[in-house]
Design a protein around this motif. Structure first.
Motif, short mmCIF file in Angstrom:
data_model
loop_
_atom_site.label_atom_id
_atom_site.label_comp_id
_atom_site.label_asym_id
_atom_site.label_seq_id
_atom_site.Cartn_x
_atom_site.Cartn_y
_atom_site.Cartn_z
N ASP A 80 4.42 8.65 -3.31
CA ASP A 80 5.43 7.57 -3.36
C ASP A 80 5.36 6.83 -4.70
O ASP A 80 6.38 6.44 -5.26
N GLU A 118 11.78 6.45 -10.76
CA GLU A 118 12.96 5.59 -10.53
C GLU A 118 12.90 4.34 -11.41
O GLU A 118 13.90 3.91 -11.98
N LEU A 176 8.29 6.48 -7.38
CA LEU A 176 8.70 5.14 -7.79
C LEU A 176 8.64 4.99 -9.31
O LEU A 176 9.52 4.37 -9.92
N GLU A 236 0.85 -1.17 0.00
CA GLU A 236 0.00 0.00 0.00
C GLU A 236 0.90 1.25 0.00
O GLU A 236 1.74 1.41 0.88
N MET A 237 0.78 2.06 -1.03
CA MET A 237 1.65 3.23 -1.14
C MET A 237 0.82 4.46 -1.49
O MET A 237 -0.15 4.36 -2.26
#
Lengths: 479, 96
Positions: free
Chosen positions: B23, B30, B27, B18-19
């Motif tokens: 975030d 990246e 992500l 769970e983000m």
């Protein structure tokens, strides 16, 4: 008696056997030294019963070269009854109900635990900065990183908080911090040391190994922890690594390969100069250096960052808030698991799990994971081919000396490139060792020797001879 | 090759992570940088190369067919977030 902490593990073992000091006296000398580098997550007082048992062994003339010697353990190695966090909040309260096989072996040989050392969370990193607990500092310069992921173990040995330590090495996590901290770090052949009880990161690459202040220390410790273990199906059915035969031998006629890809301009000039000085010294002793080219090395880091997260995403599925660690609240089982993992894993761990899940997912498996395994096979075959005619492959261990804490924080790719020289050993399962070869800008430089599968004794003998030839004895300032 | 925010969200869901939105966006950035580097492996010709899933392969590793003691139940449960009647206790999975 502070001078006790200046001695190497082998010297301490000899001192104990000559009754120059007692086991408890030595253990307390190390345990009472202030941890100014943040090497430990859990520092435990020496167990008086364990010290007494080791003393009995020594007094009876039993045990090994390291009986009664203190040791620090990376905090991803399971210790019965002692907190094992993997530097993660998701294991903040995890007390293993069993020992890793290496811990049983240490206990049976009377080594004394000083506690558990810091690491990058679940060993994902090369700086020990992703620990959920604290940053570990390099004893050579407290503003700099000790490397990682076994940075706590390396810093503990370099700072004389422990004479030896254990770490784990998946892509260089023993050798790179050993290089940055000016000590010796050794990754045995995959399978010669049991992984039973090592919290898994990437199971086809992980290997437990020793840190010490000399090749001899590492060889003695490897002899204690190695050997076949039926608990680990990947354990090789071979005898323990022998440390008895290390002797000052001639280097004349040894053939050592130097791959051009590990000496390119991605390494700092000071590192290359220090390694080149070592090469010149070894040439003077009659070593024949063989230039080779292994183009697959240039994609080693990429290959690693596909395979390792893929395996990690599978291994870390077990941390779900059910069997280990704290549990977050949520609506239904799936949400509880997702909330627990989302909140209690750190950023780098979450990233690697998502990368691993992605490269294993339908539609991408062949393009990434399968192809990376093919490249891995090709790279390993090239290394084996070189090692069929050479005694070892030599390179820098790390392309750089210790970097400043936070310096690479915004550049995750730069951090990953720190493993450029060390990853091939894990890809092929080869034994490899890092030993200090000099200083650059006042900071340690490490030299890596990589040997053939299961030829660990030959590699250790060669490293011992190289160490004697170079005569490099370096100690952090103010230690 | 690049990965969309929806794909990142989907993979995170598959991985049971769970983000928050911020975030996920970080992500995504990246991951796209990493996926760009992953193309490097296409430079190596792997025609006829066998995949290498293990560092040092072993085959047919069997345990002896002998009974051994496992962990006592209390020890196996000692780290559980919740336990009841000697079992791991989890939130309801299937409603009545």
């Amino acid at each position: 008696m502070s001078s006790l902490t200046e001695l190497s593990a082998t010297e301490i073992g000899a001192l104990l056997r000559s009754r120059g000091a007692s086991v408890i006296e030595v253990a307390q000398a190390f345990a009472s030294k202030e941890d100014t580098v943040g090497a430990f997550i859990t520092r435990s007082a020496p167990d008086s019963e364990a010290c007494a048992r080791a003393q009995v062994m020594i007094d009876a003339g039993e045990g090994s070269a390291l009986t009664g010697v203190p040791i620090a353990l990376k905090d991803n190695i399971s210790t019965r009854g002692l907190l094992t966090t993997c530097a993660s909040r998701i294991l903040s309260n995890y007390i293993p109900p069993y020992n890793a096989m290496v811990v049983d072996k240490l206990e049976s040989q009377g080594l004394i635990s000083l506690g558990k050392t810091n690491l990058d969370e679940f060993a994902f990193g090369a700086s020990t900065e992703t620990s959920a607990y604290h940053v570990t500092r390099n004893p050579w310069d407290l503003e700099r990183s000790p490397g990682g992921s076994s940075g706590g173990s390396a810093a503990a040995v370099a700072a004389h908080l422990s004479p030896v330590a254990l770490g784990s090495d998946t892509g260089g996590s023993i050798r790179q911090p050993a290089s940055l901290c000016g000590i010796v770090g050794y990754k045995p052949t995959y399978g010669r040391v049991s992984r039973y009880g090592l919290v898994a990161f990437a199971s086809s690459l992980d290997q437990i190994g020793p840190f010490g202040r000399s090749v001899e220390d590492c060889a003695h410790l490897a002899a204690v922890i190695s050997g076949h273990d039926h608990h680990d199906a990947t354990s090789l059915p071979t005898d323990p690594i022998s440390a008895r035969d290390l002797k000052t031998g001639s280097l004349k006629g040894k053939r050592i390969a130097i791959p051009s890809e590990l000496f390119d301009d991605s390494a700092e000039p000071g590192v290359l100069a220090s390694v080149d000085s070592a090469i010149q010294a070894l040439k003077g002793e009659g070593v024949e250096f063989v230039p080779v080219s292994i183009p697959e090395i240039t994609v080693g880091v990429t290959t690693y960052y596909i395979i390792a997260p893929a395996e990690a995403s599978s291994n870390l599925a077990r941390f779900d808030g059910v069997r280990f660690g704290p549990r977050e609240s949520g609506d239904g089982h799936v949400n509880v698991v997702a909330e627990t993992r989302g909140k209690l894993f750190g950023k780098e761990v979450r990233t690697r799990i998502v990368v691993g899940t992605y490269v294993l997912s339908a539609g991408y498996y062949d393009a990434y994971y399968l192809r990376a395994q093919q490249v891995r096979g090709k790279m390993a075959a090239k290394f084996e081919q070189v090692l069929s005619t050479c005694d070892a492959i030599l390179s820098p261990t790390s392309p750089c000396v210790a970097f400043k804490i936070g310096e690479l924080e915004g550049d995750p790719l730069a951090l990953k490139l720190l493993d450029y020289c060390t990853i091939p050993a894990n890809m092929g399962g080869f034994p490899a060792i890092s030993l200090p070869c000099g200083l650059s800008d006042g900071l340690p430089v490490g030299l890596q020797l990589l040997g053939g599968i299961s030829r660990d004794e030959d590699l250790l003998q060669l490293a011992y001879s190289v160490e004697q030839c170079l005569g490099v004895k370096i100690t952090p300032p103010k230690m | 090759m690049s990965i969309s925010l929806d794909e990142v969200r989907h993979v995170a869901k598959l991985a049971r992570l769970e983000m928050g939105e911020a975030d996920l966006v970080a992500l995504q950035s990246e991951l796209n940088a990493l996926l760009g580097h992953f193309q490097d492996i296409n430079a190596i010709d792997v025609t006829g190369c066998q995949p290498k899933p293990h560092a040092v392969p072993r085959q047919n590793v069997w345990a002896d067919d002998e009974p051994v003691f496992g962990l006592p139940r209390e020890a196996a449960l000692q780290n559980a977030a919740a336990a009841k009647a000697g079992l791991f206790l989890v939130p309801t999975i299937i409603e009545d």
